[in-house]
Write an enzyme that holds these catalytic residues in place. Sequence first.
Site: not given
Ligand code: PLP
Length: 455
Positions: A168, A263, A291
Amino acid sequence: MLDSIKKIFSNEGDEPVNTTGKPDISREKSTELYEKSKAFFPGGVNSPVRAFKSVYGTPLFIAKGDGCHIWDADGNQFIDFCCSWGPLILGHNHPKVREKVTEVMQNGMSFGAPTALENELAELLLKNNKFIKKLRFVSSGTEAVMSAIRLARGYTKRDKILKFEGCYHGHSDSLLVKAGSGLVTFGETSSAGVPKSFADETIVVGLNDIAALDKAFEEFKDQIAAIIIEPVPANNGLLLQTKEYLQYLREICTKNGTLLIFDEVISGFRVGFEGAAGHYGIQPDIITYGKIIGGGLPVGCYGASVEIMGSISPDGPVYQAGTLSGNPVAMAAGIAQLTELLRMGFYRDLNNKTEEFTESIQRFATARNYKFKVFSIGSIFWFAYTDKETISSAEEIDPASMEKFKIMHRELLNRGIYLGPSGYEVGFISSAHTKVDLEKAKRAIFESLDLVFRK
Ligand SMILES: *Cc1c(COP(=O)(O)O)cnc(C)c1O
């Protein structure tokens, strides 16, 4: 998260019977608030997974958090393993973060002009992370990834990107794409409202499938701008990859003039200060963070070499901007949190604590022959209701096992333990979880496992 969202909605309706001898917690106030919020927001929430669609009962409205504990509107107290989905690696309401934010707030909330705080957070980060040399702050993980993709396309002058089923990357159009049928396919959109033409630029292959990857690079020679991966895939279960596989991605990218994007919105500052890049010793071309970096406030970031970042405006032709980017209050929270993470032994202690916790749960389940496996890395863990030794791709997860999670989730809430409300989501341990808290949590988990696996 996407696949889980789908499954969440198909799961509605059948509620596990409470046969525990423990009464369900009171949800009177939460239910009242939920009835109201449903009139304000789609599904009563501002992010879909919060709606408790795949677990029992109405969503709990949280009133406060402190350390590893949260309290809901009805006054129920929980040991929290969701930790705001990962950002709160120091737990809730950490005094150092709260003090720094309060101090900075006295001087105003936002200027839309540079502040010294942006330099301070950037310096903290770049000095202690050899994998990026320059960065740009944004306000969410989605934004960081979306910008990284544009940067990769702008830098390579190619349009296609390659992603993996089971990863994701936020909710931007190019990435709301899932695998079609066949080994290598153009993706199919996984949300209404994403134009097919966007999905056509995104190739989706299975994780840990080198043959599919090779075939994609053959078929789309010189067209792929970037591979994007969660090096620690943690949004659809915890699909741990081997170092060799990640290394292979590095090599195939280098060979083909494709950029490798890690990511690290979850894994960054979680599996170590240098994230998965540091953990596996692999140099990606672009890294995204979110995060943890904001200490609980909205911060995202993407970084790369000086040369690649030179493509970003105003230095280069790739446009990317943000009214609240580098917001001083959010920077303050990030500075305070990352400073704590850099203390000697922080990760060693946190990871050891997690290992003890997960190993002891695994021992309990194994001794009783439960089809249950705890997967874990750093301070991330995932409960899988399986007898497989490893799970490294999305298709290896049995959707039927989510019924067990549903029972588990309800039993744990009744015993004062809060997990994110989906079996596809991982759990997080913070430095605020003490050994005593974890012992208490273990007892609740053992009791709940006995009920889940009761014949
Ligand atoms: C949470 C997440 C996102 C998106 O981040 P948001 O702050 O919710 O927009 C993108 N990539 C990864 C791996 C994530 O866990």
